[in-house]
Design a protein around this motif. Structure first.
Motif, PDB file in Angstrom:
ATOM      1  N   GLN A 279       0.815  -1.203   0.000  1.00  0.00           N
ATOM      2  CA  GLN A 279       0.000   0.000   0.000  1.00  0.00           C
ATOM      3  C   GLN A 279       0.857   1.264   0.000  1.00  0.00           C
ATOM      4  O   GLN A 279       1.961   1.282   0.558  1.00  0.00           O
ATOM      5  CB  GLN A 279      -0.920   0.019   1.226  1.00  0.00           C
ATOM      6  N   VAL A 280       0.316   2.305  -0.627  1.00  0.00           N
ATOM      7  CA  VAL A 280       0.939   3.627  -0.574  1.00  0.00           C
ATOM      8  C   VAL A 280      -0.134   4.637  -0.185  1.00  0.00           C
ATOM      9  O   VAL A 280      -1.337   4.386  -0.325  1.00  0.00           O
ATOM     10  CB  VAL A 280       1.578   4.033  -1.925  1.00  0.00           C
ATOM     11  N   SER A 281       0.321   5.777   0.290  1.00  0.00           N
ATOM     12  CA  SER A 281      -0.582   6.826   0.745  1.00  0.00           C
ATOM     13  C   SER A 281      -0.727   7.895  -0.332  1.00  0.00           C
ATOM     14  O   SER A 281       0.253   8.297  -0.962  1.00  0.00           O
ATOM     15  CB  SER A 281      -0.026   7.463   2.025  1.00  0.00           C
ATOM     16  N   ALA A 282      -1.968   8.349  -0.554  1.00  0.00           N
ATOM     17  CA  ALA A 282      -2.230   9.390  -1.546  1.00  0.00           C
ATOM     18  C   ALA A 282      -3.316  10.318  -1.032  1.00  0.00           C
ATOM     19  O   ALA A 282      -4.087   9.958  -0.134  1.00  0.00           O
ATOM     20  CB  ALA A 282      -2.668   8.770  -2.872  1.00  0.00           C
ATOM     21  N   PRO A 300       7.382  12.038 -13.371  1.00  0.00           N
ATOM     22  CA  PRO A 300       8.794  11.768 -13.064  1.00  0.00           C
ATOM     23  C   PRO A 300       9.433  12.750 -12.094  1.00  0.00           C
ATOM     24  O   PRO A 300      10.243  12.350 -11.250  1.00  0.00           O
ATOM     25  CB  PRO A 300       9.475  11.849 -14.447  1.00  0.00           C
ATOM     26  N   GLU A 301       9.072  14.038 -12.207  1.00  0.00           N
ATOM     27  CA  GLU A 301       9.720  15.046 -11.361  1.00  0.00           C
ATOM     28  C   GLU A 301       9.204  15.054  -9.927  1.00  0.00           C
ATOM     29  O   GLU A 301       9.767  15.711  -9.055  1.00  0.00           O
ATOM     30  CB  GLU A 301       9.558  16.442 -11.983  1.00  0.00           C
ATOM     31  N   LYS A 302       8.119  14.306  -9.662  1.00  0.00           N
ATOM     32  CA  LYS A 302       7.536  14.270  -8.320  1.00  0.00           C
ATOM     33  C   LYS A 302       8.132  13.153  -7.453  1.00  0.00           C
ATOM     34  O   LYS A 302       7.756  13.003  -6.294  1.00  0.00           O
ATOM     35  CB  LYS A 302       6.021  14.056  -8.412  1.00  0.00           C
ATOM     36  N   ILE A 303       9.042  12.380  -8.031  1.00  0.00           N
ATOM     37  CA  ILE A 303       9.587  11.212  -7.333  1.00  0.00           C
ATOM     38  C   ILE A 303      11.031  11.473  -6.930  1.00  0.00           C
ATOM     39  O   ILE A 303      11.833  11.957  -7.728  1.00  0.00           O
ATOM     40  CB  ILE A 303       9.526   9.968  -8.242  1.00  0.00           C
ATOM     41  N   ALA A 304      11.356  11.159  -5.691  1.00  0.00           N
ATOM     42  CA  ALA A 304      12.734  11.291  -5.203  1.00  0.00           C
ATOM     43  C   ALA A 304      13.441   9.950  -5.364  1.00  0.00           C
ATOM     44  O   ALA A 304      12.829   8.888  -5.231  1.00  0.00           O
ATOM     45  CB  ALA A 304      12.738  11.721  -3.744  1.00  0.00           C
ATOM     46  N   ILE A 305      14.734  10.002  -5.651  1.00  0.00           N
ATOM     47  CA  ILE A 305      15.530   8.787  -5.834  1.00  0.00           C
ATOM     48  C   ILE A 305      16.781   8.859  -4.961  1.00  0.00           C
ATOM     49  O   ILE A 305      17.396   9.918  -4.823  1.00  0.00           O
ATOM     50  CB  ILE A 305      15.907   8.591  -7.326  1.00  0.00           C
ATOM     51  N   GLY A 306      17.130   7.760  -4.336  1.00  0.00           N
ATOM     52  CA  GLY A 306      18.316   7.714  -3.488  1.00  0.00           C
ATOM     53  C   GLY A 306      18.770   6.284  -3.279  1.00  0.00           C
ATOM     54  O   GLY A 306      18.105   5.326  -3.684  1.00  0.00           O
ATOM     55  N   ARG A 307      19.911   6.149  -2.615  1.00  0.00           N
ATOM     56  CA  ARG A 307      20.494   4.810  -2.398  1.00  0.00           C
ATOM     57  C   ARG A 307      20.048   4.194  -1.082  1.00  0.00           C
ATOM     58  O   ARG A 307      20.227   2.995  -0.867  1.00  0.00           O
ATOM     59  CB  ARG A 307      22.020   4.890  -2.441  1.00  0.00           C
ATOM     60  N   ALA A 315       7.759   4.299   0.166  1.00  0.00           N
ATOM     61  CA  ALA A 315       9.122   3.912  -0.184  1.00  0.00           C
ATOM     62  C   ALA A 315       9.064   2.652  -1.041  1.00  0.00           C
ATOM     63  O   ALA A 315       8.474   1.641  -0.647  1.00  0.00           O
ATOM     64  CB  ALA A 315       9.948   3.660   1.070  1.00  0.00           C
ATOM     65  N   ILE A 316       9.679   2.738  -2.238  1.00  0.00           N
ATOM     66  CA  ILE A 316       9.610   1.635  -3.199  1.00  0.00           C
ATOM     67  C   ILE A 316      11.024   1.312  -3.669  1.00  0.00           C
ATOM     68  O   ILE A 316      11.777   2.213  -4.049  1.00  0.00           O
ATOM     69  CB  ILE A 316       8.742   2.025  -4.409  1.00  0.00           C
ATOM     70  N   GLU A 317      11.367   0.037  -3.701  1.00  0.00           N
ATOM     71  CA  GLU A 317      12.710  -0.372  -4.115  1.00  0.00           C
ATOM     72  C   GLU A 317      12.700  -0.807  -5.578  1.00  0.00           C
ATOM     73  O   GLU A 317      11.712  -1.351  -6.082  1.00  0.00           O
ATOM     74  CB  GLU A 317      13.214  -1.511  -3.233  1.00  0.00           C
ATOM     75  N   GLY A 318      13.807  -0.519  -6.264  1.00  0.00           N
ATOM     76  CA  GLY A 318      13.915  -0.925  -7.655  1.00  0.00           C
ATOM     77  C   GLY A 318      15.363  -0.912  -8.120  1.00  0.00           C
ATOM     78  O   GLY A 318      16.284  -0.652  -7.331  1.00  0.00           O
ATOM     79  N   LEU A 367      12.888   4.684  -4.164  1.00  0.00           N
ATOM     80  CA  LEU A 367      12.076   5.788  -4.660  1.00  0.00           C
ATOM     81  C   LEU A 367      11.055   6.169  -3.602  1.00  0.00           C
ATOM     82  O   LEU A 367      10.592   5.324  -2.831  1.00  0.00           O
ATOM     83  CB  LEU A 367      11.346   5.384  -5.947  1.00  0.00           C
ATOM     84  N   SER A 368      10.693   7.449  -3.602  1.00  0.00           N
ATOM     85  CA  SER A 368       9.654   7.903  -2.671  1.00  0.00           C
ATOM     86  C   SER A 368       8.928   9.094  -3.268  1.00  0.00           C
ATOM     87  O   SER A 368       9.453   9.785  -4.141  1.00  0.00           O
ATOM     88  CB  SER A 368      10.261   8.283  -1.316  1.00  0.00           C
TER      89      SER A 368
END
Length: 379
Positions: A279-282, A300-307, A315-318, A367-368
């Motif tokens: 589940q994700v929150s919206a 695309p610009e609304k998503i943060a990416i990090g290690r 929070a989503i892993e990929g 990603l978040s």
């Protein structure tokens, strides 16, 4: 920059209650083909209104009906309170500026602008004064004695605009006005058009297939598809709050996910998204309820990416499947566990060297996104 420009445009958008142009239930058929279907639009005096859509969506046909070059099969068109039904093109307070500009190659810039005043009831002195005023408006006075082939594409576009405005039309129709210009010149000319429209106060209706052009130029946009108007709103409303998958997908880049509403509490909805593995929150939209199928969309610009894994519910892993470096930003194609690929745009806020990117090919990343960044769609 574009967001601040649009904020300013939205702030100065005209607020007249009575519509200056009323398109009322207009349909246009060519034999068995329906080019425009039951379109109703209200356009305010002094605004720049864009008809946006792909080829064959009916936007140019609608423009030609406003100009009087085509007659509606059904419906009526009002301009400044007057019913234009049956009024020929040459008697309408309208001028149409074509994509080709239609300048006379054997005439000078000055004579091209003056040509539109040929049949106006004016003295020679008044006509010369009007031409001079128009050339000053479009900043072409120094080129008045040149011919079209002796000036640039952007300058030819301004000559056509000056000729169109010389007759002081109540409504100026522009059919793909910047399509012939290269990218940088097009961007520059967009702001010139806005400035000229602001100075004259003339109502502009612009037909374009270019989403970015419509977003920058207009106070409001009507998105069209297959002869129908799908949504009308300010650029901010159309981009941030589309009301269908078609509109969301037509404006900008976006990725869609099938989901189901798990719960709704106040203005927060929990969405079960199989591609996310949970589940994700919206931010909830009116009318949704638990158990309902829904589409969740992310730009695309609304998503943060990090290690490292971020805190929070989204929070989503990929894995980075592909990436492109565009100087000011980088585009990451991130493959999720389900195999779905999500586009993420990361602004390059500082100068970096090779190997110093946020992530590289095949890197595991997290990603978040903020709950308010997720777009929920029911159609």
């Amino acid at each position: 920059m574009q967001a601040s420009i649009q904020t300013a445009l939205d702030a100065v958008a005209p607020q007249d209650v009575a519509p200056f142009i009323r398109i009322e239930g207009v349909t246009k058929r060519f034999g068995t083909f329906t080019a425009v279907s039951s379109v109703t639009l209200d356009i305010k005096k002094g605004e720049i209104f864009a008809l946006l859509g792909g080829s064959g969506c009916g936007k140019t046909t609608l423009l030609r009906m406003l100009a009087g070059f085509e007659t509606p099969t059904e419906g009526r068109i009002f301009i400044d309170g007057q019913d234009m039904t049956g009024v020929p093109a040459y008697e309408r307070p309208v001028h149409m500026m074509f994509q080709s500009y239609a300048l006379f190659p054997h005439m000078t810039v000055e004579k091209n602008v003056a040509y539109g005043l040929k049949h106006e009831r004016m003295t020679d002195a008044e006509r010369k004064a009007r031409v001079r005023e128009m050339l000053e408006l479009v900043q072409l006075t120094q080129f008045s004695h040149r011919k079209p082939h002796q000036i640039s594409g952007g300058q030819r576009q301004r000559v056509a605009l000056a000729r169109a405005l010389a007759r002081q039309p109540k409504l100026l129709l522009l059919d793909e006005p910047l399509a012939a210009l290269d990218k940088k010149l097009r961007e520059h000319t967009q702001f010139e058009l806005m400035d000229i429209q602001d100075k004259t106060g003339t109502t502009f209706m612009v037909v374009t297939h270019d989403q970015e052009e419509a977003m920058i130029l207009s106070n409001r946009i009507a998105v069209m598809d297959k002869g129908e108007v799908k949504q009308v709103g300010t650029p901010t409303e159309i981009y941030e709050y589309p009301d269908s998958r078609f509109v969301a997908g037509f404006i900008g880049s976006i990725t869609f996910f099938d989901g189901k509403v798990a719960s709704v509490t106040g203005d927060t909805a929990m969405i079960e998204v199989p591609d996310f593995g949970g589940q994700v929150s919206a931010r909830a939209i009116p009318g949704i309820s638990a158990g309902q199928d829904i589409t969740l969309a992310l730009r695309p610009e609304k998503i943060a990416i990090g290690r490292t894994k971020p805190e929070g519910p989204n929070a989503i892993e990929g894995t980075v499947d592909d990436l492109g470096y565009f100087g000011k930003d980088s585009l990451y194609k991130v493959k999720l566990g389900s195999g779905k690929v999500l586009s993420v745009l990361s602004v390059n806020g500082r100068r970096v060297g090779e190997g110093e990117r946020v992530a590289d090919w095949e890197d595991r990343v997290w990603l978040s996104f903020d709950p308010g960044a997720a777009i929920l769609l029911t159609q």
